[in-house]
Structure formats: C-alpha cells, structure tokens
Design a protein around this motif. Structure first.
Motif, PDB file in Angstrom:
ATOM      1  N   THR A   1       0.832  -1.201   0.000  1.00 29.85           N
ATOM      2  CA  THR A   1       0.000   0.000   0.000  1.00 29.85           C
ATOM      3  C   THR A   1       0.866   1.251   0.000  1.00 29.85           C
ATOM      4  O   THR A   1       0.622   2.188  -0.770  1.00 29.85           O
ATOM      5  CB  THR A   1      -0.925  -0.001   1.235  1.00 29.85           C
ATOM      6  OG1 THR A   1      -1.669  -1.213   1.254  1.00 29.85           O
ATOM      7  CG2 THR A   1      -1.878   1.172   1.200  1.00 29.85           C
TER       8      THR A   1
ATOM      9  N   ARG B   1     -19.730  -2.519   8.695  1.00 29.83           N
ATOM     10  CA  ARG B   1     -18.876  -1.349   9.023  1.00 29.83           C
ATOM     11  C   ARG B   1     -17.421  -1.771   9.224  1.00 29.83           C
ATOM     12  O   ARG B   1     -16.500  -1.074   8.818  1.00 29.83           O
ATOM     13  CB  ARG B   1     -19.404  -0.632  10.257  1.00 29.83           C
ATOM     14  CG  ARG B   1     -20.723   0.072  10.020  1.00 29.83           C
ATOM     15  CD  ARG B   1     -21.079   0.975  11.195  1.00 29.83           C
ATOM     16  NE  ARG B   1     -22.415   1.496  11.086  1.00 29.83           N
ATOM     17  CZ  ARG B   1     -22.772   2.493  10.289  1.00 29.83           C
ATOM     18  NH1 ARG B   1     -21.881   3.063   9.533  1.00 29.83           N
ATOM     19  NH2 ARG B   1     -24.015   2.919  10.241  1.00 29.83           N
TER      20      ARG B   1
ATOM     21  N   LEU C   1     -15.940  -2.367   5.816  1.00 24.46           N
ATOM     22  CA  LEU C   1     -15.705  -1.080   5.169  1.00 24.46           C
ATOM     23  C   LEU C   1     -14.480  -0.392   5.763  1.00 24.46           C
ATOM     24  O   LEU C   1     -13.637   0.155   5.031  1.00 24.46           O
ATOM     25  CB  LEU C   1     -16.946  -0.185   5.320  1.00 24.46           C
ATOM     26  CG  LEU C   1     -16.878   1.176   4.680  1.00 24.46           C
ATOM     27  CD1 LEU C   1     -16.700   1.036   3.162  1.00 24.46           C
ATOM     28  CD2 LEU C   1     -18.121   1.984   4.982  1.00 24.46           C
ATOM     29  N   LYS C   2     -14.366  -0.427   7.079  1.00 26.43           N
ATOM     30  CA  LYS C   2     -13.217   0.180   7.746  1.00 26.43           C
ATOM     31  C   LYS C   2     -11.907  -0.483   7.298  1.00 26.43           C
ATOM     32  O   LYS C   2     -10.933   0.177   6.980  1.00 26.43           O
ATOM     33  CB  LYS C   2     -13.375   0.062   9.254  1.00 26.43           C
ATOM     34  CG  LYS C   2     -12.251   0.675  10.044  1.00 26.43           C
ATOM     35  CD  LYS C   2     -12.461   0.487  11.536  1.00 26.43           C
ATOM     36  CE  LYS C   2     -11.274   0.989  12.316  1.00 26.43           C
ATOM     37  NZ  LYS C   2     -11.390   0.688  13.744  1.00 26.43           N
TER      38      LYS C   2
ATOM     39  N   LYS D   1     -10.980   0.491   3.742  1.00 25.35           N
ATOM     40  CA  LYS D   1     -10.393   1.841   3.673  1.00 25.35           C
ATOM     41  C   LYS D   1      -8.949   1.829   4.154  1.00 25.35           C
ATOM     42  O   LYS D   1      -8.109   2.549   3.619  1.00 25.35           O
ATOM     43  CB  LYS D   1     -11.215   2.820   4.507  1.00 25.35           C
ATOM     44  CG  LYS D   1     -12.523   3.201   3.863  1.00 25.35           C
ATOM     45  CD  LYS D   1     -13.302   4.180   4.710  1.00 25.35           C
ATOM     46  CE  LYS D   1     -14.613   4.547   4.026  1.00 25.35           C
ATOM     47  NZ  LYS D   1     -15.427   5.445   4.861  1.00 25.35           N
ATOM     48  N   GLU D   2      -8.656   1.013   5.168  1.00 20.81           N
ATOM     49  CA  GLU D   2      -7.286   0.911   5.665  1.00 20.81           C
ATOM     50  C   GLU D   2      -6.359   0.291   4.629  1.00 20.81           C
ATOM     51  O   GLU D   2      -5.192   0.662   4.507  1.00 20.81           O
ATOM     52  CB  GLU D   2      -7.232   0.084   6.956  1.00 20.81           C
ATOM     53  CG  GLU D   2      -7.825   0.787   8.141  1.00 20.81           C
ATOM     54  CD  GLU D   2      -7.873  -0.121   9.376  1.00 20.81           C
ATOM     55  OE1 GLU D   2      -8.322   0.354  10.406  1.00 20.81           O
ATOM     56  OE2 GLU D   2      -7.461  -1.295   9.283  1.00 20.81           O
TER      57      GLU D   2
ATOM     58  N   MET E   1      -6.631   0.516   1.398  1.00 25.52           N
ATOM     59  CA  MET E   1      -6.428   1.405   0.257  1.00 25.52           C
ATOM     60  C   MET E   1      -5.679   2.590   0.729  1.00 25.52           C
ATOM     61  O   MET E   1      -4.872   3.174   0.493  1.00 25.52           O
ATOM     62  CB  MET E   1      -7.749   1.830  -0.365  1.00 25.52           C
ATOM     63  CG  MET E   1      -8.506   0.659  -0.945  1.00 25.52           C
ATOM     64  SD  MET E   1      -7.483  -0.295  -2.043  1.00 25.52           S
ATOM     65  CE  MET E   1      -8.545  -0.622  -3.350  1.00 25.52           C
TER      66      MET E   1
END
Length: 183
Positions: free
Chosen positions: A119, A173, A176-177, A180-181, A183
């Motif tokens: 990343t 959630r 989703l969290k 996001k981490e 990416m």
C-alpha cells in the motif's frame, strides 16, 4: 591641519561615490550569476522532464549554481526562483529510483503478508506519476497495484459476503473500515 581637513572633506565626497560604484558592480555581477543559473537550471529541468536525462543532470546544475552563487551568498540571501522547483524534481526522480528497487522486491513477495508495504509503495508511486520514469518502473508499479487490488478483494470478499448475508451492520462497518485501511 589644513591638509588633514581637506582630506576629510574630500573623503566625505569620494567614499559614498565609491560605495555606490561598488554596490552597483556587485549587483550587476549577481544579476549575471542569476541569469547564468537560470539557463543552467532551465536546461537541466527541461531535459529531466522530457525524460532525456536523470536526476544527476539536476544535481550537476544545482552544484554548478551553488559554485557560481557561493561568493555572493553573504551579500544576497535570495536564490534563483527555479532552485526550489529543481530540487523538488530531483527528489521525485530519486524517489522513482528507490521505488523501482522496492517494486522489484515486492513483486516476488506474497501480498497477503505485506499489505502495508504494498500500500505504501503503490501510494508513493501514484503521488509522483507526473515525474518522468522508465517503462520498467511504470510496469512494476502497475503490477504491484494489481497484486494489491487482487489481494484486498480476496481478503475482504468473504467477510463482505458474510456481512451482507447476515445483514449484520457492525460486520459491514468493520469490512468497510478494513477496506479503507487497505487502500
């Protein structure tokens, strides 16, 4: 006493004139140095931006300007306006060199074990895409990016499917969290 007095009166007239002449000559010399540095920096930057040269050309231009500008540094605090831009370009071009080595190592590794490294490297590459780089570096970035995207989807798809199947809002959630981490 009369001669001393005449000398002091003459000095009061001559010293300011001599100082004006010296300041003017110094300013003109500094202006010529800035012009010469401008030509050096512009030429080096144009070569680097078109991909005809690497960061060593920028380093040589900065070094030459530093030598030219050195004697005037005590008198004038200003640098050539392009100096900052050239230094930023040099940093970004060096960054591509470093990232190329990192990408070569990462391509051989297992993505699932090194997600933070992938990343970070991919994000660093995306931040400097506007800077000229080799085709190899570009392909390695693309390969690492694809590996990371495939890994994230493999890791999160089962979790997301389960969360959607059970309609568990907390799990959704969390997925989703985590996405996001990654990416």
């Amino acid at each position: 006493p009369q001669v001393t007095m005449s000398r002091h009166i003459a000095l009061e007239k001559i010293v300011p004139l001599a100082q004006r002449i010296a300041r003017g000559a110094t300013a003109r010399r500094f202006y010529r140095i800035l012009l010469e540095c401008g030509v050096l920096l512009t030429t080096a930057m144009n070569k680097a931006k078109t991909g005809k040269a690497d960061f060593t050309v920028l380093e040589r231009a900065l070094s030459k300007c530093s030598v030219l500008y050195g004697p005037m540094r005590g008198l004038y605090a200003a640098e050539h306006p392009l100096t900052k831009e050239v230094k930023e370009l040099r940093f970004k071009m060096k960054e591509w060199t470093v990232l190329g080595d990192i990408y070569k190592k990462l391509v051989k590794e297992d993505v699932t074990q090194m997600i933070p490294e992938f990343t970070d490297a991919v994000q660093r590459g995306k931040n400097i895409l506007d800077v000229p780089h080799t085709d190899t570096q570009g392909k390695l970035l693309q390969k690492c990016e694809e590996m990371l995207e495939n890994c994230v989807s493999l890791k999160l798809d089962p979790l997301a499917d389960e969360a959607l199947y059970t309609l568990d809002e907390k799990k959704m959630r969390d997925v989703l969290k985590e996405a996001k981490e990654c990416m």
